[in-house]
Design a protein around this motif. Structure first.
Motif, PDB file in Angstrom:
ATOM      1  N   ALA A   1      15.327  -2.668   4.604  1.00  0.00           N
ATOM      2  CA  ALA A   1      16.394  -2.602   3.601  1.00  0.00           C
ATOM      3  C   ALA A   1      16.939  -1.187   3.417  1.00  0.00           C
ATOM      4  CB  ALA A   1      15.885  -3.137   2.262  1.00  0.00           C
ATOM      5  N   GLY A   2      16.337  -0.217   4.113  1.00  0.00           N
ATOM      6  CA  GLY A   2      16.844   1.154   4.059  1.00  0.00           C
ATOM      7  C   GLY A   2      16.157   2.051   3.060  1.00  0.00           C
ATOM      8  N   ARG A   3      15.007   1.614   2.515  1.00  0.00           N
ATOM      9  CA  ARG A   3      14.279   2.476   1.575  1.00  0.00           C
ATOM     10  C   ARG A   3      13.494   3.530   2.354  1.00  0.00           C
ATOM     11  NH1 ARG A   3      13.558  -2.801  -0.323  1.00  0.00           N
ATOM     12  NH2 ARG A   3      14.784  -3.216  -2.201  1.00  0.00           N
TER      13      ARG A   3
ATOM     14  N   PRO B   1       4.634   9.096   0.152  1.00  0.00           N
ATOM     15  CA  PRO B   1       4.016   7.957   0.844  1.00  0.00           C
ATOM     16  C   PRO B   1       4.125   6.665   0.043  1.00  0.00           C
ATOM     17  CG  PRO B   1       2.336   9.281  -0.206  1.00  0.00           C
ATOM     18  CD  PRO B   1       3.635  10.016  -0.411  1.00  0.00           C
ATOM     19  N   PRO B   2       4.136   5.526   0.732  1.00  0.00           N
ATOM     20  CA  PRO B   2       4.086   4.242   0.019  1.00  0.00           C
ATOM     21  C   PRO B   2       2.688   4.041  -0.574  1.00  0.00           C
ATOM     22  CG  PRO B   2       3.874   3.886   2.373  1.00  0.00           C
ATOM     23  CD  PRO B   2       4.161   5.357   2.189  1.00  0.00           C
ATOM     24  N   ARG B   3       2.581   3.123  -1.529  1.00  0.00           N
ATOM     25  CA  ARG B   3       1.271   2.887  -2.152  1.00  0.00           C
ATOM     26  C   ARG B   3       0.266   2.345  -1.137  1.00  0.00           C
ATOM     27  NH1 ARG B   3       4.664   1.237  -6.544  1.00  0.00           N
ATOM     28  NH2 ARG B   3       4.624  -0.932  -5.821  1.00  0.00           N
ATOM     29  N   VAL B   4       0.767   1.492  -0.224  1.00  0.00           N
ATOM     30  CA  VAL B   4      -0.060   0.974   0.863  1.00  0.00           C
ATOM     31  C   VAL B   4       0.544   1.475   2.169  1.00  0.00           C
ATOM     32  CG1 VAL B   4      -0.902  -1.095   2.049  1.00  0.00           C
ATOM     33  CG2 VAL B   4      -0.645  -1.092  -0.452  1.00  0.00           C
ATOM     34  N   ALA B   5      -0.275   2.114   2.984  1.00  0.00           N
ATOM     35  CA  ALA B   5       0.233   2.716   4.222  1.00  0.00           C
ATOM     36  C   ALA B   5       0.994   1.705   5.070  1.00  0.00           C
ATOM     37  CB  ALA B   5      -0.923   3.296   5.029  1.00  0.00           C
ATOM     38  N   GLY B   6       2.235   2.096   5.455  1.00  0.00           N
ATOM     39  CA  GLY B   6       3.033   1.274   6.347  1.00  0.00           C
ATOM     40  C   GLY B   6       3.751   0.117   5.699  1.00  0.00           C
ATOM     41  N   ILE B   7       3.629  -0.015   4.370  1.00  0.00           N
ATOM     42  CA  ILE B   7       4.224  -1.158   3.667  1.00  0.00           C
ATOM     43  C   ILE B   7       5.166  -0.676   2.564  1.00  0.00           C
ATOM     44  CG2 ILE B   7       3.754  -3.228   2.280  1.00  0.00           C
ATOM     45  CD1 ILE B   7       2.807  -3.428   5.167  1.00  0.00           C
ATOM     46  N   CYS B   8       6.366  -1.273   2.482  1.00  0.00           N
ATOM     47  CA  CYS B   8       7.327  -0.925   1.441  1.00  0.00           C
ATOM     48  C   CYS B   8       6.806  -1.323   0.068  1.00  0.00           C
ATOM     49  CB  CYS B   8       8.669  -1.620   1.727  1.00  0.00           C
ATOM     50  SG  CYS B   8       9.936  -1.343   0.457  1.00  0.00           S
ATOM     51  N   ASP B   9       6.903  -0.422  -0.898  1.00  0.00           N
ATOM     52  CA  ASP B   9       6.441  -0.690  -2.261  1.00  0.00           C
ATOM     53  C   ASP B   9       7.221  -1.826  -2.911  1.00  0.00           C
ATOM     54  OD1 ASP B   9       4.748   1.449  -1.954  1.00  0.00           O
ATOM     55  OD2 ASP B   9       5.937   2.832  -3.196  1.00  0.00           O
ATOM     56  N   VAL B  10       8.479  -1.987  -2.559  1.00  0.00           N
ATOM     57  CA  VAL B  10       9.367  -2.919  -3.267  1.00  0.00           C
ATOM     58  C   VAL B  10       9.281  -4.340  -2.738  1.00  0.00           C
ATOM     59  CG1 VAL B  10      11.779  -3.412  -3.898  1.00  0.00           C
ATOM     60  CG2 VAL B  10      10.958  -1.044  -3.830  1.00  0.00           C
ATOM     61  N   ASP B  11       9.424  -4.506  -1.407  1.00  0.00           N
ATOM     62  CA  ASP B  11       9.495  -5.875  -0.876  1.00  0.00           C
ATOM     63  C   ASP B  11       8.368  -6.226   0.094  1.00  0.00           C
ATOM     64  OD1 ASP B  11      10.190  -4.557   1.464  1.00  0.00           O
ATOM     65  OD2 ASP B  11      12.323  -5.020   1.296  1.00  0.00           O
ATOM     66  N   GLY B  12       7.444  -5.297   0.294  1.00  0.00           N
ATOM     67  CA  GLY B  12       6.298  -5.596   1.148  1.00  0.00           C
ATOM     68  C   GLY B  12       6.592  -5.633   2.637  1.00  0.00           C
ATOM     69  N   SER B  13       7.782  -5.204   3.021  1.00  0.00           N
ATOM     70  CA  SER B  13       8.145  -5.216   4.439  1.00  0.00           C
ATOM     71  C   SER B  13       7.440  -4.079   5.180  1.00  0.00           C
ATOM     72  CB  SER B  13       9.657  -5.094   4.607  1.00  0.00           C
ATOM     73  OG  SER B  13      10.128  -3.887   4.027  1.00  0.00           O
ATOM     74  N   THR B  14       7.410  -4.191   6.504  1.00  0.00           N
ATOM     75  CA  THR B  14       6.766  -3.177   7.333  1.00  0.00           C
ATOM     76  C   THR B  14       7.694  -1.981   7.530  1.00  0.00           C
ATOM     77  OG1 THR B  14       5.490  -4.848   8.511  1.00  0.00           O
ATOM     78  CG2 THR B  14       5.728  -2.699   9.577  1.00  0.00           C
ATOM     79  N   LEU B  15       7.172  -0.795   7.285  1.00  0.00           N
ATOM     80  CA  LEU B  15       7.952   0.421   7.471  1.00  0.00           C
ATOM     81  C   LEU B  15       7.937   0.822   8.943  1.00  0.00           C
ATOM     82  CD1 LEU B  15       6.662   2.515   4.423  1.00  0.00           C
ATOM     83  CD2 LEU B  15       8.684   1.042   4.529  1.00  0.00           C
ATOM     84  N   ILE B  16       9.045   1.416   9.390  1.00  0.00           N
ATOM     85  CA  ILE B  16       9.130   1.847  10.781  1.00  0.00           C
ATOM     86  C   ILE B  16       9.481   3.336  10.859  1.00  0.00           C
ATOM     87  CG2 ILE B  16       9.829  -0.441  11.604  1.00  0.00           C
ATOM     88  CD1 ILE B  16      12.709   0.717  11.823  1.00  0.00           C
TER      89      ILE B  16
END
Length: 241
Positions: A153-155, A163-178
């Motif tokens: 989503a562009g976050r 850093p996100p709260r969980v490594a590699g995971i978006c805080d807002v929608d739980g999507s995988t960060l790249i």
């Protein structure tokens, strides 16, 4: 030759009555040049002039210069300094540049810098270019670039500074960060080499004329803006004496 970073006062608010004139903002990938350009645009009501934007606009509009540039781009050939200069000359004739403008991606070469100086000196009531370089230590830049992570989503995140709260995971929608391919260390190293090779002669050109200053970019955004505004005012005062 190393240029010392000049300290600034804590506050240097923009003055609507101050005439900024042409400003060349220099900075390596990741220093926050785009953010600072937007701050100057808002403070002084002046446009940012990007050669990339000018080139795309000319090609899209099908101007004579745009068609000539498109032919070169389609062939995989670099657009010549002369063609870029002509496009910049046309852009500088527009009324929104009268109080000043921020240069982005131009001048990249000594030929472009000397052409621009001559172009501005030939125009009546036009101030010369002043150049301000935003500097951040190499390892810090590397962390800014290679630490970037983005959600679908562009976050934006940074594994070092945001850093996100969980490594590699978006805080807002739980999507995988790249990590974007352009944010790899290998790409960053090459971009830095290109930046340094292109920028060093341009910096020396303006330094010799007393129209160059360095600002520490390894601070909060607002403090960097204060530093740039202070440097700009000092350079303008010096060039007018």
């Amino acid at each position: 030759m190393t240029t010392s970073i000049v300290s600034e006062p804590e506050t240097a608010p923009a003055d609507k009555n101050f005439l900024p004139g042409p400003v060349l903002l220099l900075g390596a990938p990741g220093v926050g040049k785009g953010t600072q350009a937007k701050a100057l645009m808002a403070a002084y009501g002046i446009p940012q002039i990007s050669t990339g934007d000018i080139l795309r606009a000319n090609i899209k509009s099908g101007t004579e210069l745009g068609n000539a540039a498109k032919a070169l781009v389609d062939q995989g050939t670099l657009v010549s300094d002369d063609l870029v200069n002509q496009m910049v000359a046309d852009r500088l004739k527009q009324p929104d540049t009268q109080r000043g403008f921020i240069l982005d991606g131009f001048p990249r070469t000594i030929n472009q810098a000397t052409w621009l100086d001559a172009q501005l000196s030939a125009a009546s009531n036009t101030l010369p270019v002043v150049a301000i370089s935003i500097v951040v230590e190499y390892q810090q830049l590397l962390r800014r670039i290679t630490g970037r992570r983005i959600s679908p989503a562009g976050r934006d995140y940074n594994i070092y500074s945001k850093p996100p709260r969980v490594a590699g995971i978006c805080d807002v929608d739980g999507s995988t960060l790249i990590q974007r391919p352009d944010d790899s260390e290998a790409v960053f190293v090459e971009r830095m080499k290109t930046f340094e090779a292109q920028t060093a002669p341009v910096i020396e050109h303006y330094r010799k004329q007393g129209r160059f200053e360095v600002v520490n970019g390894d601070r909060p955004v607002e403090e960097v803006t204060v530093g740039i505004v202070s440097a700009l005012k000092r350079l303008r005062n010096d060039s007018n004496q």
